[in-house]
Scaffold this motif. Structure first.
Motif, PDB file in Angstrom:
ATOM      1  N   ASP A 266       0.846  -1.195   0.000  1.00 55.13           N
ATOM      2  CA  ASP A 266       0.000   0.000   0.000  1.00 55.13           C
ATOM      3  C   ASP A 266       0.884   1.249   0.000  1.00 55.13           C
ATOM      4  N   ILE A 267       0.554   2.201  -0.850  1.00 54.13           N
ATOM      5  CA  ILE A 267       1.329   3.443  -0.926  1.00 54.13           C
ATOM      6  C   ILE A 267       0.370   4.625  -0.814  1.00 54.13           C
ATOM      7  N   GLU A 268       0.518   5.378   0.235  1.00 56.99           N
ATOM      8  CA  GLU A 268      -0.243   6.609   0.403  1.00 56.99           C
ATOM      9  C   GLU A 268       0.758   7.742   0.588  1.00 56.99           C
ATOM     10  N   ASP A 269       0.794   8.632  -0.376  1.00 53.06           N
ATOM     11  CA  ASP A 269       1.781   9.711  -0.372  1.00 53.06           C
ATOM     12  C   ASP A 269       1.088  10.999  -0.784  1.00 53.06           C
ATOM     13  N   ASP A 270       0.896  11.893   0.172  1.00 55.70           N
ATOM     14  CA  ASP A 270       0.203  13.146  -0.113  1.00 55.70           C
ATOM     15  C   ASP A 270       0.990  14.022  -1.081  1.00 55.70           C
ATOM     16  N   LYS A 271       2.311  14.016  -0.967  1.00 56.75           N
ATOM     17  CA  LYS A 271       3.123  14.863  -1.837  1.00 56.75           C
ATOM     18  C   LYS A 271       3.121  14.349  -3.271  1.00 56.75           C
ATOM     19  N   ALA A 272       2.991  13.036  -3.433  1.00 62.87           N
ATOM     20  CA  ALA A 272       2.926  12.463  -4.781  1.00 62.87           C
ATOM     21  C   ALA A 272       1.484  12.354  -5.275  1.00 62.87           C
ATOM     22  N   HIS A 273       0.518  12.698  -4.403  1.00 61.76           N
ATOM     23  CA  HIS A 273      -0.905  12.698  -4.748  1.00 61.76           C
ATOM     24  C   HIS A 273      -1.390  11.310  -5.175  1.00 61.76           C
ATOM     25  N   ILE A 274      -1.017  10.274  -4.417  1.00 58.24           N
ATOM     26  CA  ILE A 274      -1.487   8.925  -4.735  1.00 58.24           C
ATOM     27  C   ILE A 274      -1.928   8.201  -3.462  1.00 58.24           C
ATOM     28  N   ASP A 275      -2.838   7.261  -3.661  1.00 57.00           N
ATOM     29  CA  ASP A 275      -3.282   6.362  -2.594  1.00 57.00           C
ATOM     30  C   ASP A 275      -3.553   5.025  -3.269  1.00 57.00           C
ATOM     31  N   LEU A 276      -2.513   4.198  -3.374  1.00 61.21           N
ATOM     32  CA  LEU A 276      -2.595   2.941  -4.105  1.00 61.21           C
ATOM     33  C   LEU A 276      -2.606   1.760  -3.146  1.00 61.21           C
ATOM     34  N   LYS A 277      -3.362   0.738  -3.495  1.00 58.84           N
ATOM     35  CA  LYS A 277      -3.422  -0.471  -2.705  1.00 58.84           C
ATOM     36  C   LYS A 277      -2.485  -1.539  -3.290  1.00 58.84           C
ATOM     37  N   LYS A 278      -2.049  -2.434  -2.440  1.00 56.74           N
ATOM     38  CA  LYS A 278      -1.162  -3.507  -2.873  1.00 56.74           C
ATOM     39  C   LYS A 278      -1.878  -4.399  -3.879  1.00 56.74           C
ATOM     40  N   GLY A 279      -1.144  -4.845  -4.888  1.00 58.95           N
ATOM     41  CA  GLY A 279      -1.698  -5.771  -5.874  1.00 58.95           C
ATOM     42  C   GLY A 279      -1.508  -5.281  -7.296  1.00 58.95           C
ATOM     43  N   CYS A 280      -1.747  -6.166  -8.257  1.00 61.27           N
ATOM     44  CA  CYS A 280      -1.590  -5.831  -9.667  1.00 61.27           C
ATOM     45  C   CYS A 280      -2.800  -5.025 -10.137  1.00 61.27           C
ATOM     46  N   GLN A 281      -2.544  -3.977 -10.876  1.00 60.67           N
ATOM     47  CA  GLN A 281      -3.609  -3.071 -11.311  1.00 60.67           C
ATOM     48  C   GLN A 281      -3.113  -2.236 -12.490  1.00 60.67           C
ATOM     49  N   THR A 282      -4.061  -1.624 -13.172  1.00 60.43           N
ATOM     50  CA  THR A 282      -3.721  -0.747 -14.297  1.00 60.43           C
ATOM     51  C   THR A 282      -3.664   0.690 -13.797  1.00 60.43           C
ATOM     52  N   LEU A 283      -2.509   1.305 -13.940  1.00 61.07           N
ATOM     53  CA  LEU A 283      -2.308   2.671 -13.465  1.00 61.07           C
ATOM     54  C   LEU A 283      -2.538   3.664 -14.596  1.00 61.07           C
ATOM     55  N   SER A 284      -3.297   4.701 -14.304  1.00 64.58           N
ATOM     56  CA  SER A 284      -3.500   5.794 -15.260  1.00 64.58           C
ATOM     57  C   SER A 284      -2.254   6.672 -15.270  1.00 64.58           C
ATOM     58  N   GLY A 285      -2.251   7.662 -16.165  1.00 66.02           N
ATOM     59  CA  GLY A 285      -1.103   8.561 -16.229  1.00 66.02           C
ATOM     60  C   GLY A 285      -0.855   9.289 -14.921  1.00 66.02           C
ATOM     61  N   LYS A 286      -1.913   9.761 -14.271  1.00 65.68           N
ATOM     62  CA  LYS A 286      -1.776  10.493 -13.012  1.00 65.68           C
ATOM     63  C   LYS A 286      -1.211   9.590 -11.916  1.00 65.68           C
ATOM     64  N   ASP A 287      -1.786   8.391 -11.748  1.00 56.40           N
ATOM     65  CA  ASP A 287      -1.305   7.481 -10.707  1.00 56.40           C
ATOM     66  C   ASP A 287       0.096   6.970 -11.009  1.00 56.40           C
ATOM     67  N   ALA A 288       0.394   6.768 -12.286  1.00 55.56           N
ATOM     68  CA  ALA A 288       1.728   6.301 -12.661  1.00 55.56           C
ATOM     69  C   ALA A 288       2.786   7.341 -12.319  1.00 55.56           C
ATOM     70  N   LEU A 289       2.480   8.612 -12.596  1.00 55.38           N
ATOM     71  CA  LEU A 289       3.422   9.671 -12.274  1.00 55.38           C
ATOM     72  C   LEU A 289       3.657   9.744 -10.773  1.00 55.38           C
ATOM     73  N   GLY A 290       2.591   9.626  -9.981  1.00 50.84           N
ATOM     74  CA  GLY A 290       2.759   9.625  -8.534  1.00 50.84           C
ATOM     75  C   GLY A 290       3.545   8.420  -8.049  1.00 50.84           C
ATOM     76  N   TYR A 291       3.334   7.277  -8.703  1.00 56.09           N
ATOM     77  CA  TYR A 291       4.028   6.057  -8.302  1.00 56.09           C
ATOM     78  C   TYR A 291       5.546   6.171  -8.481  1.00 56.09           C
ATOM     79  N   VAL A 292       5.984   6.737  -9.595  1.00 57.60           N
ATOM     80  CA  VAL A 292       7.426   6.830  -9.834  1.00 57.60           C
ATOM     81  C   VAL A 292       8.050   8.013  -9.097  1.00 57.60           C
ATOM     82  N   ARG A 293       7.228   8.964  -8.611  1.00 54.68           N
ATOM     83  CA  ARG A 293       7.766  10.123  -7.902  1.00 54.68           C
ATOM     84  C   ARG A 293       7.792   9.934  -6.385  1.00 54.68           C
ATOM     85  N   ALA A 294       6.944   9.011  -5.883  1.00 56.12           N
ATOM     86  CA  ALA A 294       6.820   8.853  -4.427  1.00 56.12           C
ATOM     87  C   ALA A 294       8.190   8.563  -3.798  1.00 56.12           C
ATOM     88  N   ARG A 295       8.516   9.343  -2.801  1.00 52.57           N
ATOM     89  CA  ARG A 295       9.837   9.227  -2.164  1.00 52.57           C
ATOM     90  C   ARG A 295       9.735   9.126  -0.646  1.00 52.57           C
TER      91      ARG A 295
END
Length: 422
Positions: A266-295
């Motif tokens: 599970d990844i919840e990152d306010d600065k990256a603007h994402i709240d993703l749950k564990k598991g395989c899923q299709t990421l949109s452009g917005k969620d994908a950008l947050g996923y690779v930026r989350a630090r």
């Protein structure tokens, strides 16, 4: 009784005792019906024809069965004794003109499709922004293989204020920073290609600026100074440059209809603007950008982010090479042109160079390329630039020497797994 049908029969002894009357035999086999109609018999049969030359019987007509096959005289009818069907004219062989026309059509369509596949990225390439990225100063001597610099920047080029807010990237303050720095090395011989993540907080010598975080080189002097800094640190000549910004990254993902990614936790990152749950899923452009930026939400910090960036870029290129992208004209066009509109390439970087970079990233997801991190000794060292990442100089020098000399790599060298030494 008619005299025509009576003939005398001579007696052996002449006349009989009753006076010698003649005895007659009457032939009643013919003309009986005629006799019943008035006593007139049928006319006598015609005399047999005179002997003459034998007359040939008429030629028998050729008969055919219901399938159009000729039947030999005297052969039993086909189909369980049924009488043969009326003679049919046998069909001749089909003319091959229709088959040839169909084959020519298929070949033409295939040629047109191949032209489209090649022409689409070629046209997109003409839309790419270019920049002088050739490093200055004394450059390293030529090395085995090719080494390219792939940068993910915080450029908001092409994004409206609303899009910047939606993606959570903030407003452009005029600076230029990197979110990811990757060296892509393709060997000249055997061995696997290598993708090496360079932590952006790496504390390095910046030509003409002293020691600082490598990210500062990009902020101060752009791609030219960043490439020169990395050439000095690695001894590898940089052969090409590709940079992709925030907006370009999100557009590429959306042009593919999203990208399949297995989120490890599970990844919840306010600065990256994402709240993703564990598991395989299709990421949109917005969620994908947050996923690779989350630090800040990653226990491994910048190293964890670098690992996710390599994995996701590999997934993007894998998706781009699938039939669902290549064989769908509007998706293939959309992907190539979205990628072209969101990237900056070096003036000396060719389409072939870009192809090498993209195919190497695709190979990472399939294990055909090595995804590595430069050997590190510390991730939180106190320096004049603040908390920084220090390289393990001994292992880093040995690793880059292997790349320069073309030593085939099939397994990660020591210290390149992203774990600090000791």
């Amino acid at each position: 009784m008619s005299d025509d049908h009576a003939r005398p029969i001579p007696q052996r002894g002449g006349s009989d005792a009753r006076g010698g009357d003649d005895v007659f035999v009457v032939d009643t086999r013919r003309g009986a019906r005629g006799a019943g109609r008035g006593g007139r018999g049928a006319p006598p049969p015609p005399p047999p024809p005179a002997a003459s030359a034998p007359v040939a019987p008429p030629a028998a007509a050729t008969a055919y069965d219901e399938l159009g096959r000729p039947v030999r005289p005297g052969a039993p009818p086909s189909g369980g004794g049924r009488p043969p069907s009326a003679p049919q004219t046998p069909r001749g062989p089909r003319r091959p003109g229709g088959a040839r026309r169909g084959l020519r059509t298929v070949v033409l369509l295939l040629v047109l499709w191949l032209v489209f596949l090649v022409a689409t990225p070629a046209h997109a390439w003409t839309q790419v922004a270019r920049e002088d990225t050739t490093p200055g100063g004394d450059r390293p001597k030529a090395a085995a293989g090719h080494t390219y610099l792939l940068v993910g920047s915080d450029s908001r080029k092409g994004l409206t204020a609303e899009e910047q807010k939606e993606l959570g990237v903030g407003r452009d303050d005029g600076g230029r920073r990197t979110d990811s720095i990757i060296l892509v090395h393709t060997p000249s011989g055997s061995g696997k290609p290598v993708v090496v993540s360079i932590p952006r907080d790496s504390y390095l010598e910046i030509p003409g600026e002293g020691k600082n975080k490598v990210n500062a080189a990009f902020a101060i002097g752009g791609p030219k100074l960043l490439a020169e800094t990395l050439e000095l640190a690695t001894g590898l000549p940089i052969d090409g440059y590709v940079e992709i910004g925030f907006g370009g990254f999100a557009s590429v993902v959306d042009s593919l209809g999203g990208v399949e990614m297995c989120v490890p936790r599970d990844i919840e990152d306010d600065k990256a603007h994402i709240d993703l749950k564990k598991g395989c899923q299709t990421l949109s452009g917005k969620d994908a950008l947050g996923y690779v930026r989350a630090r800040y939400s990653d226990p491994k910090g910048d190293l964890g982010r670098a690992e996710r960036q390599r994995q996701f870029l590999g997934a993007v290129m894998k998706q781009a090479a699938t039939p669902s992208t290549v064989l769908v004209p509007w998706r293939w066009w959309g992907f190539t042109h979205a990628a072209a509109s969101g990237v900056v390439v070096g003036e000396d970087t060719s389409l072939v160079d870009t192809y090498r970079i993209l195919t190497t990233m695709r190979k990472v997801s399939g294990g055909e390329a090595l995804g590595l991190v430069v050997p590190i000794s510390s991730t939180n060292a106190s320096t004049s630039a603040g908390s920084s990442v220090l390289w393990d100089d001994e292992r880093a020098d040995a690793f880059f020497a292997m790349l320069r000399e073309g030593e085939p790599l099939t397994e990660p060298p020591p210290g390149t797994d992203g774990e600090p030494a000791g």
